[in-house]
Write an enzyme that holds these catalytic residues in place. Structure first.
Site, PDB file in Angstrom:
ATOM      1  N   SER A  16      20.410  45.554  47.216  1.00 40.93           N
ATOM      2  CA  SER A  16      19.601  45.195  48.385  1.00 40.93           C
ATOM      3  C   SER A  16      20.406  45.099  49.681  1.00 40.93           C
ATOM      4  CB  SER A  16      18.852  43.889  48.123  1.00 40.93           C
ATOM      5  OG  SER A  16      17.869  44.084  47.133  1.00 40.93           O
ATOM      6  N   LYS A  65      10.617  34.837  40.935  1.00 43.75           N
ATOM      7  CA  LYS A  65       9.449  35.253  41.721  1.00 43.75           C
ATOM      8  C   LYS A  65       8.279  34.266  41.629  1.00 43.75           C
ATOM      9  CE  LYS A  65      10.630  40.152  41.624  1.00 43.75           C
ATOM     10  NZ  LYS A  65      10.194  41.521  41.279  1.00 43.75           N
ATOM     11  N   ARG A 151       3.723  43.643  23.417  1.00 45.42           N
ATOM     12  CA  ARG A 151       4.007  43.155  22.065  1.00 45.42           C
ATOM     13  C   ARG A 151       3.019  42.052  21.679  1.00 45.42           C
ATOM     14  NH1 ARG A 151       8.643  44.340  19.420  1.00 45.42           N
ATOM     15  NH2 ARG A 151       9.675  44.933  21.362  1.00 45.42           N
ATOM     16  N   LYS A 155      -1.423  38.572  25.830  1.00 46.54           N
ATOM     17  CA  LYS A 155      -0.855  38.593  27.182  1.00 46.54           C
ATOM     18  C   LYS A 155      -1.348  39.822  27.953  1.00 46.54           C
ATOM     19  CE  LYS A 155       3.500  37.714  29.603  1.00 46.54           C
ATOM     20  NZ  LYS A 155       4.974  37.598  29.495  1.00 46.54           N
TER      21      LYS A 155
END
EC number: 1.1.1.25
Length: 274
Positions: A16, A65, A151, A155
């Protein structure tokens, strides 16, 4: 000089600072952009100190995040839906605006590589934060459907439900994934970072037009090589363009100027960014 930073853990290999340095040079601007290691248990204080000392904006990478989302005073509509923030901006009144530029950077890279989204069947491998950030920007381009496989099937299904009102999106486990012709397959997991493959059966990639690994690499990733082994006609892309694209969008959020992306992507791929 305006101060910016990227916060993560680990952070020492971050590109970055070099990317934003090139953006500033190309626009005739001067900025001070640094990579800062944030302690796992002390992210918010580290970021708060940076802004208290005059910081104008920050990027946030793994694994912070969701914490950045929680500490933002105001959120853009996309960040609010995604539930994760990768860009923070100090506003004129001193409050922090949280945005998520990952999805916009990802889609801009697809379009720059002439990848068609509209009317296509798309498969996203993984249901974590990286997947979460790109679903809505993909749906904005009206694909035939977006299928999420993970997996843990629950979710994937929960992520699909989150965006169900915005388009045709569904979630599955690897063992019951429909055998459809997926035109675009996206690996949003960190498997390539560990030189591992996601648990996707090869039958799902035989008619794939584009395989995209979000992991940035100077060479083809293990996922890209695996796809090529079974389908030599597939266009292979890694996360270089997404990395630069999300950074360019963050620069725009901070400074209201959009840098050119392609020259920086090319420099990154050539190993010329320092």
């Amino acid at each position: 000089m305006d101060k910016y930073a990227v916060f993560g853990n680990p952070i020492k290999h971050s590109k970055s600072p070099a990317i934003h340095k090139q953006f500033a040079i190309s626009l005739g601007e001067q900025i001070d952009y640094r990579a800062i290691l944030a302690p796992i248990d002390n992210f918010e204080k580290t970021v708060s100190n940076f802004f208290a000392q005059g910081g104008k904006g920050a990027n946030v990478t793994m694994p912070f995040k969701e914490q950045a989302f929680a500490m933002a005073d105001e959120l853009t509509p996309l960040a609010k839906i995604v539930g994760a923030v990768n860009t923070l901006k100090k506003q004129a009144d001193g409050t922090l605006l949280g945005d998520n530029t990952d999805g916009i950077g990802f889609v801009s890279d697809l379009l720059a590589n002439n990848v068609s989204i509209t009317g296509k069947r798309i498969l996203i491998i993984g249901a974590g934060g990286a997947a979460r950030g790109v679903v809505l920007p993909l749906l904005d381009h009206q694909p035939q459907e977006v299928v999420i496989v993970n997996r843990t099937a629950e979710k994937a299904q929960n992520l699909a439900k989150l965006f169900a009102q915005h388009g045709n999106v569904s979630g599955y486990g690897f063992n019951n994934l429909p055998e459809n012709d997926y035109a675009l397959i996206i690996n949003s997991t960190s498997s390539s970072m560990n030189d591992e493959l996601p648990a996707l059966d090869q039958k799902h990639i035989t008619n794939c037009e584009v395989a995209y690994d979000m992991f940035y690499s100077l060479q083809n990733t293990i996922f890209m090589n695996w796809v090529a082994q079974y389908n030599s006609k597939t266009k292979l892309l890694d996360g270089s363009g997404m990395l630069v694209g999300q950074a360019a969008q963050a620069y725009y959020v901070w400074r209201n100027k959009m840098p050119a992306i392609l020259p920086v992507v090319n420099a990154l791929k050539q190993g010329a960014l320092t």
